[in-house]
Design a protein around this motif. Structure first.
Motif, mmCIF file in Angstrom:
data_model
loop_
_atom_site.group_PDB
_atom_site.id
_atom_site.type_symbol
_atom_site.label_atom_id
_atom_site.label_comp_id
_atom_site.label_asym_id
_atom_site.label_seq_id
_atom_site.Cartn_x
_atom_site.Cartn_y
_atom_site.Cartn_z
ATOM 1 N N ASP A 47 -3.097 -7.462 -1.534
ATOM 2 C CA ASP A 47 -4.046 -8.775 -1.435
ATOM 3 C C ASP A 47 -3.597 -9.950 -0.834
ATOM 4 O OD1 ASP A 47 -5.825 -6.857 -2.773
ATOM 5 O OD2 ASP A 47 -5.332 -7.936 -4.810
ATOM 6 N N VAL A 48 -2.203 -10.130 -1.063
ATOM 7 C CA VAL A 48 -1.541 -11.440 -0.352
ATOM 8 C C VAL A 48 -1.574 -11.150 1.239
ATOM 9 C CG1 VAL A 48 0.668 -12.179 0.342
ATOM 10 C CG2 VAL A 48 0.113 -11.555 -2.037
ATOM 11 N N ILE A 49 -1.404 -9.890 1.869
ATOM 12 C CA ILE A 49 -1.719 -9.773 3.243
ATOM 13 C C ILE A 49 -2.917 -9.413 3.672
ATOM 14 C CG2 ILE A 49 0.772 -9.048 3.275
ATOM 15 C CD1 ILE A 49 -0.055 -6.119 3.608
ATOM 16 N N ASN A 50 -4.053 -9.227 2.824
ATOM 17 C CA ASN A 50 -5.439 -9.010 2.944
ATOM 18 C C ASN A 50 -5.618 -7.585 3.467
ATOM 19 O OD1 ASN A 50 -8.067 -10.310 2.788
ATOM 20 N ND2 ASN A 50 -8.099 -10.414 5.049
ATOM 21 N N LYS A 51 -4.888 -6.921 3.090
ATOM 22 C CA LYS A 51 -5.201 -5.562 3.521
ATOM 23 C C LYS A 51 -6.307 -4.835 3.037
ATOM 24 C CE LYS A 51 -3.681 -1.483 5.774
ATOM 25 N NZ LYS A 51 -3.413 -1.714 6.889
ATOM 26 N N GLY A 52 -7.053 -5.181 1.786
ATOM 27 C CA GLY A 52 -8.279 -4.948 1.384
ATOM 28 C C GLY A 52 -8.354 -3.255 0.893
ATOM 29 N N LEU A 53 -7.329 -3.089 0.377
ATOM 30 C CA LEU A 53 -7.161 -1.590 0.104
ATOM 31 C C LEU A 53 -6.682 -1.332 -1.251
ATOM 32 C CD1 LEU A 53 -7.109 1.085 1.362
ATOM 33 C CD2 LEU A 53 -5.065 0.898 2.228
ATOM 34 N N THR A 54 -7.514 -0.500 -2.059
ATOM 35 C CA THR A 54 -7.028 -0.315 -3.610
ATOM 36 C C THR A 54 -6.356 0.829 -3.669
ATOM 37 O OG1 THR A 54 -8.833 0.800 -4.137
ATOM 38 C CG2 THR A 54 -9.286 -1.437 -4.422
ATOM 39 N N GLU A 55 -5.432 0.950 -4.835
ATOM 40 C CA GLU A 55 -4.532 2.143 -4.759
ATOM 41 C C GLU A 55 -5.353 3.401 -5.024
ATOM 42 O OE1 GLU A 55 -1.959 3.410 -8.635
ATOM 43 O OE2 GLU A 55 -0.844 2.049 -7.444
ATOM 44 N N ASP A 56 -6.578 3.243 -5.647
ATOM 45 C CA ASP A 56 -7.552 4.444 -6.086
ATOM 46 C C ASP A 56 -7.933 5.023 -4.722
ATOM 47 O OD1 ASP A 56 -7.168 4.327 -8.718
ATOM 48 O OD2 ASP A 56 -9.060 3.100 -9.253
ATOM 49 N N ARG A 57 -8.115 4.098 -3.767
ATOM 50 C CA ARG A 57 -8.728 4.476 -2.426
ATOM 51 C C ARG A 57 -7.454 5.467 -1.803
ATOM 52 N NH1 ARG A 57 -11.016 7.114 0.299
ATOM 53 N NH2 ARG A 57 -12.118 6.888 2.098
ATOM 54 N N ILE A 58 -6.279 4.748 -2.062
ATOM 55 C CA ILE A 58 -4.998 5.462 -1.146
ATOM 56 C C ILE A 58 -5.024 6.779 -1.645
ATOM 57 C CG2 ILE A 58 -2.777 5.515 -0.858
ATOM 58 C CD1 ILE A 58 -2.994 2.328 -0.831
ATOM 59 N N LEU A 59 -4.885 7.053 -3.146
ATOM 60 C CA LEU A 59 -4.893 8.140 -3.790
ATOM 61 C C LEU A 59 -6.123 9.038 -3.569
ATOM 62 C CD1 LEU A 59 -3.394 7.173 -7.144
ATOM 63 C CD2 LEU A 59 -2.295 7.871 -5.178
#
Length: 617
Positions: free
Chosen positions: A376-388
């Motif tokens: 979130d700090v780097i504004n990646k806009g990506l959740t762990e659930d989505r990665i998994l």
């Protein structure tokens, strides 16, 4: 013509780097052109020949009947030693003429650690290194590329720098040069091209400094020289010239395939990413244009692999249809598709299944940070659930090897955040074992790579200090200790190289003397671990009275004049400041495709409205 002989070529590694004559090389009569241009890549042949921008400009310049563009690359030390021993100057591959015989010598700036190679190539080519000492009869030396957005460390090496996209800008410069060639009026030529949008002539500006070492003032020496340099963009990317008859090397190169550039720019707004800021606005090519270019390139080269290239390839608005059309058209000829690093949130199993019909390539994800807070700090806009979820989809689709890219040393990062890198890799590995044995492929391998964050100009983190080496060492150990599974391999980046990259990324004109001093002391191929010598650079700093820590470990205030503040990239400074403040509270900014976030590019660069191309259809 130089005295390169078979005897010399037999004694070097990879002689194909030095011979030219490849398929689709441009051949002209050098006596029937007005201008000779040497396009130089400051690294070895197989790296330079893989660079798309170099291929584009080689084609663009050679489209002109009055100009012959030839190529030169940095010779590997074995070849350089033999060249110096036999008094063979650095030459171009097309005519084998030395660099000093050319009108314009141009370098592409893709990596700060290649700067000493620029000096070495000039010296080996018979050209004076310092622009201020270069004679009227010597070539004009220019540069361009992403590192040019802080051109100051090279201010007394190059005569001018192109900021932005060069397809149109280069032609503007050549038209002016034709008027001045052979008249002994280099200064007049440089003064005139300084008025071309995107052209920066360092010798026409002066800098003064405060007692604390920060910049006091940066100003042009003359009233007719612009105070700010506005980057140049190609407004209609769908119609811009693109090389389809690219050169096919005799030897293997890093990216040995044809490359389709889908679009320029990026809408994701990652706060660490310089490219995402400097290449705005988004401009896409139509699917029809890309299919036609792919067809022509395959026919002209004989390659059997197409790489789809852009900053975030899967964000192309018509990606599914494009992939399906490319596969259906070329499947019978066994042509495969390759996607570079994929944004996990843009991962599509259907898309990947299309791609693997011919050949299953490796899969690379770039979560960038291990913890949700840091993403979130780097504004990646990506959740762990989505990665998994994406990882499991990949394993179900037949992948068993995945590469994961992360950064460490990011602003506002804690030790717990980096431990999250190993934890996330472990969770991804666990997803593999959740897939039934009869579905998944054997041989799980997860490769985790961490690079060290380097703050770059025109990013929200341009004011942030780099993490100190001792902190980075602690974080690397924390990542290593957090990885337990034998199926996970951990690779990490060289810290001292990153320090020097940071110095040049944010350095001012005083770094030019350090660069020359280090080169005189033997520095070259600094991007290659076997040749990088940190002690050489430390000696150069000391002898020049410059403190490298001043550039890398110091936090800057918003009112400080930065070395690159005279450049206008079209994104408002206030927007970049606001993004840095949002990073401090781990606040997300939405993707521009979901609605304008107010960076200013669509107002400041009216000829390049956001989302030009397929997205607007």
């Amino acid at each position: 013509m130089n005295r390169i002989t078979d005897d010399i070529l037999f004694r070097v590694e990879k002689p194909a780097r030095y011979i030219g004559g490849e398929l689709n090389q441009v051949v002209k009569d050098k006596n029937e052109v007005d201008i000779r241009f040497a396009f130089c890549f400051p690294d070895v042949y197989e790296v330079g020949m893989s660079h798309l921008g170099s291929r584009i400009l080689y084609n663009t310049i050679n489209e002109r009947k009055d100009t012959y563009c030839e190529r030169a690359f940095a010779p590997w030390p074995d070849m350089e030693g033999l060249m110096r021993e036999n008094d063979i100057p650095l030459y171009t591959l097309e005519t084998k003429d030395p660099l000093k015989d050319f009108d314009i010598v141009g370098f592409t700036l893709q990596y700060e650690m290649s700067y000493t190679n620029i000096l070495n190539m000039l010296n080996l080519g018979g050209i004076t290194i310092r622009a201020s000492e270069r004679g009227e009869d010597e070539p004009i030396v220019m540069a361009g590329g992403s590192c040019g957005y802080n051109p100051e460390p090279l201010w007394d090496i190059v005569d001018f720098i192109e900021l932005g996209e060069g397809e149109e800008m280069m032609n503007d410069v050549i038209e002016v040069y034709k008027k001045y060639k052979g008249k002994g009026k280099k200064k007049e030529f440089l003064r005139e091209i300084s008025k071309i949008r995107g052209i920066y002539v360092p010798s026409l500006y002066e800098v003064s400094y405060k007692e604390d070492g920060t910049i006091k003032e940066f100003k042009p020496k003359y009233d007719d020289v612009p105070k700010t340099i506005q980057k140049r963009i190609v407004p209609d990317f769908d119609k811009v010239e693109f090389p389809t008859n690219i050169i096919v090397p005799y030897t293997e190169i890093v990216h040995d395939r044809i490359v389709l550039e889908l679009f320029r720019g990026c809408t994701n707004g990652c706060r660490f990413c310089q490219a995402g800021m400097i290449y705005r606005p988004i401009r896409e090519k139509s699917r029809e244009t890309l299919l036609k270019q792919a067809r022509e390139m395959l026919k002209a080269t004989g390659y059997r692999e197409i790489s789809l290239s852009s900053l975030s390839t899967c964000d192309y608005s018509d990606i599914q249809a494009l992939v399906e059309d490319l596969m259906s058209e070329h499947l019978d000829n066994n042509v495969s598709l390759a996607l570079p690093s994929i944004r996990v949130d843009a991962f599509s199993v259907d898309l990947i299944k299309e791609i693997q019909k011919v050949r299953k390539t490796g899969l690379t994800f770039a979560p960038e940070a291990g913890s949700q807070r840091m993403r979130d700090v780097i504004n990646k806009g990506l959740t762990e659930d989505r990665i998994l979820e994406a990882s499991r989809s990949a394993f179900e689709a037949g992948w068993s090897t995945i590469k994961l890219y992360f950064m460490i040393g990011l602003p506002y990062e804690e030790i717990e955040d980096v431990k999250g890198i190993g934890d996330l890799a472990e969770k991804i590995s666990a997803q593999y074992f959740m897939v039934p044995r009869h579905i998944r492929n054997k041989g799980l391998r997860v490769t985790v790579s961490t690079s060290i964050f380097v703050p770059k100009p025109f990013t929200p983190f341009q004011w942030a200090p780099m993490d100190k080496m001792e902190n980075v060492s602690e974080k690397i150990s924390a990542v290593r200790d957090s990885i337990k599974a034998k199926s996970i391999v951990y690779n990490y980046h060289h810290q001292k190289t990153s320090y020097m990259e940071g110095v040049f990324a944010r350095g001012d004109r005083r770094m030019c003397d350090v660069l020359i001093k280090a080169y005189e002391k033997g520095a070259k191929f600094d991007g290659w671990s076997e040749y990088f010598n940190f002690d050489t650079w430390m000696e150069a700093f000391e002898e020049c009275g410059v403190d490298g820590d001043f550039y890398v470990y110091r936090e800057r205030s918003y009112d400080e004049i930065l070395p690159w503040d005279f450049i206008d990239i079209g994104v408002n400074r206030e927007y970049i400041e606001k993004e840095n403040e949002r990073a401090k509270t781990a606040s997300l900014t939405q993707n521009c495709r979901l609605g304008c976030t107010g960076c200013g590019i669509n107002v400041n660069f009216k000829e390049g409205k956001c989302f030009a191309g397929a997205i607007s259809n």
